[in-house]
Motif scaffolding. Structure first.
Motif, PDB file in Angstrom:
ATOM      1  N   TYR A  28       0.847  -1.198   0.000  1.00 57.99           N
ATOM      2  CA  TYR A  28       0.000   0.000   0.000  1.00 57.99           C
ATOM      3  C   TYR A  28       0.881   1.246   0.000  1.00 57.99           C
ATOM      4  O   TYR A  28       1.907   1.297   0.675  1.00 57.99           O
ATOM      5  N   VAL A  29       0.460   2.257  -0.758  1.00 60.52           N
ATOM      6  CA  VAL A  29       1.101   3.570  -0.765  1.00 60.52           C
ATOM      7  C   VAL A  29       0.001   4.616  -0.650  1.00 60.52           C
ATOM      8  O   VAL A  29      -0.999   4.549  -1.382  1.00 60.52           O
ATOM      9  N   GLU A  30       0.157   5.569   0.253  1.00 62.16           N
ATOM     10  CA  GLU A  30      -0.823   6.633   0.479  1.00 62.16           C
ATOM     11  C   GLU A  30      -2.221   6.049   0.721  1.00 62.16           C
ATOM     12  O   GLU A  30      -3.231   6.521   0.206  1.00 62.16           O
ATOM     13  N   GLY A  31      -2.253   4.963   1.526  1.00 55.78           N
ATOM     14  CA  GLY A  31      -3.523   4.376   1.933  1.00 55.78           C
ATOM     15  C   GLY A  31      -4.201   3.502   0.903  1.00 55.78           C
ATOM     16  O   GLY A  31      -5.293   2.990   1.161  1.00 55.78           O
ATOM     17  N   GLY A  32      -3.609   3.297  -0.270  1.00 53.93           N
ATOM     18  CA  GLY A  32      -4.231   2.466  -1.296  1.00 53.93           C
ATOM     19  C   GLY A  32      -3.271   1.419  -1.834  1.00 53.93           C
ATOM     20  O   GLY A  32      -2.055   1.584  -1.797  1.00 53.93           O
ATOM     21  N   GLU A  33      -3.827   0.340  -2.362  1.00 52.60           N
ATOM     22  CA  GLU A  33      -2.998  -0.733  -2.895  1.00 52.60           C
ATOM     23  C   GLU A  33      -2.271  -0.285  -4.157  1.00 52.60           C
ATOM     24  O   GLU A  33      -2.882   0.229  -5.086  1.00 52.60           O
ATOM     25  N   ALA A  34      -0.949  -0.471  -4.183  1.00 59.45           N
ATOM     26  CA  ALA A  34      -0.139  -0.063  -5.325  1.00 59.45           C
ATOM     27  C   ALA A  34       0.413  -1.248  -6.104  1.00 59.45           C
ATOM     28  O   ALA A  34       0.659  -1.141  -7.308  1.00 59.45           O
ATOM     29  N   LEU A  35       0.604  -2.378  -5.425  1.00 59.14           N
ATOM     30  CA  LEU A  35       1.200  -3.535  -6.084  1.00 59.14           C
ATOM     31  C   LEU A  35       0.715  -4.789  -5.392  1.00 59.14           C
ATOM     32  O   LEU A  35       0.554  -4.816  -4.168  1.00 59.14           O
ATOM     33  N   ARG A  36       0.480  -5.845  -6.190  1.00 59.88           N
ATOM     34  CA  ARG A  36       0.055  -7.128  -5.635  1.00 59.88           C
ATOM     35  C   ARG A  36       0.814  -8.263  -6.303  1.00 59.88           C
ATOM     36  O   ARG A  36       1.027  -8.256  -7.512  1.00 59.88           O
ATOM     37  N   ILE A  37       1.193  -9.252  -5.516  1.00 61.79           N
ATOM     38  CA  ILE A  37       1.771 -10.501  -6.023  1.00 61.79           C
ATOM     39  C   ILE A  37       0.823 -11.607  -5.591  1.00 61.79           C
ATOM     40  O   ILE A  37       0.621 -11.835  -4.394  1.00 61.79           O
ATOM     41  N   ASN A  38       0.221 -12.309  -6.574  1.00 61.96           N
ATOM     42  CA  ASN A  38      -0.768 -13.321  -6.212  1.00 61.96           C
ATOM     43  C   ASN A  38      -0.121 -14.692  -6.006  1.00 61.96           C
ATOM     44  O   ASN A  38       1.098 -14.836  -6.082  1.00 61.96           O
ATOM     45  N   SER A  39      -0.955 -15.694  -5.731  1.00 64.72           N
ATOM     46  CA  SER A  39      -0.449 -17.036  -5.428  1.00 64.72           C
ATOM     47  C   SER A  39       0.254 -17.685  -6.611  1.00 64.72           C
ATOM     48  O   SER A  39       1.025 -18.633  -6.440  1.00 64.72           O
ATOM     49  N   SER A  40       0.012 -17.194  -7.845  1.00 66.70           N
ATOM     50  CA  SER A  40       0.720 -17.693  -9.037  1.00 66.70           C
ATOM     51  C   SER A  40       2.019 -16.944  -9.267  1.00 66.70           C
ATOM     52  O   SER A  40       2.678 -17.151 -10.281  1.00 66.70           O
ATOM     53  N   ARG A  41       2.363 -16.050  -8.350  1.00 71.49           N
ATOM     54  CA  ARG A  41       3.557 -15.205  -8.412  1.00 71.49           C
ATOM     55  C   ARG A  41       3.499 -14.209  -9.568  1.00 71.49           C
ATOM     56  O   ARG A  41       4.515 -13.779 -10.087  1.00 71.49           O
ATOM     57  N   ASN A  42       2.283 -13.875  -9.987  1.00 74.05           N
ATOM     58  CA  ASN A  42       2.098 -12.809 -10.963  1.00 74.05           C
ATOM     59  C   ASN A  42       2.100 -11.477 -10.226  1.00 74.05           C
ATOM     60  O   ASN A  42       1.559 -11.360  -9.121  1.00 74.05           O
ATOM     61  N   VAL A  43       2.700 -10.465 -10.839  1.00 77.22           N
ATOM     62  CA  VAL A  43       2.807  -9.142 -10.237  1.00 77.22           C
ATOM     63  C   VAL A  43       1.839  -8.201 -10.929  1.00 77.22           C
ATOM     64  O   VAL A  43       1.845  -8.074 -12.153  1.00 77.22           O
TER      65      VAL A  43
END
Length: 194
Positions: A157-172
């Motif tokens: 999270y950056v500035e209270g919001g999601e900026a990046l996610r890595i899922n269970s398949s290791r996709n970014v």
């Protein structure tokens, strides 16, 4: 020799308490914040001990205050070896006794040393979410690193919001919470979605 033994006939310290589960209880008789119990270790027979001695106080708010005299560190040991210390600046050191080589501007918690060959780490155990939060006076999670155990994804999270996610398949994913590729960028309009 002035040594006192409780549960032992051969005390080898000023106060020696022995038994299968020995306990020392200090209870205050007041109420609220005046219900405080203290143990003082001082260099002199006078003074409150809050500034020149080692002071443990449990008041109505159940907060413990620890002071070590002469600006020396407060050390905790197990198995005859030091494991953790709090120095006179309030820095907490685990697995080290020195701040050598550590940044002086971000050193409140130090785990290991720069020449340490041991594997060190910080474990956050949970069945739901584990978070490291970066807070200010406006938000308790302005920045955050979170791992979601139920869906097995990590997000930043950056500035209270999601900026990046890595899922269970290791996709970014950047700009998307459902990345379908190893690196998935999603903009807000056509020009920025290329």
């Amino acid at each position: 020799s002035g040594k006192v033994g409780i549960g032992t006939t051969s005390p080898d310290a000023s106060l020696h308490v022995s038994g299968s589960s020995p306990q020392i209880r200090v209870t205050g008789s007041g109420s609220g914040s005046s219900n405080s119990s203290n143990i003082l270790f001082q260099n002199s027979d006078t003074g409150s001990g809050s500034s020149d001695g080692f002071f443990v106080g449990f008041g109505g708010t159940e907060i413990a205050y620890l002071y070590n005299y002469e600006n020396t560190p407060l050390a905790f040991a197990t198995n005859n070896a030091e494991r953790m210390r709090i120095d006179s600046s309030g820095r907490v050191m685990i697995g080290t006794t020195s701040t050598s080589g550590i940044s002086g501007s971000a050193d409140d918690l130090i785990i290991g040393s720069t020449n340490d060959s041991s594997t060190r780490g910080l474990t956050l155990a949970s069945t739901t979410n584990a978070n490291i939060r970066f807070s200010d006076d406006g938000d308790n999670a302005t920045g955050m690193i979170e791992y979601n155990h139920s869906s097995n994804f990590m997000r930043i999270y950056v500035e209270g919001g999601e900026a990046l996610r890595i899922n269970s398949s290791r996709n970014v994913g950047i700009g998307t919470t459902s990345p379908g590729h190893k690196l998935h960028l999603k903009g807000t309009d056509t020009a920025y979605s290329n």
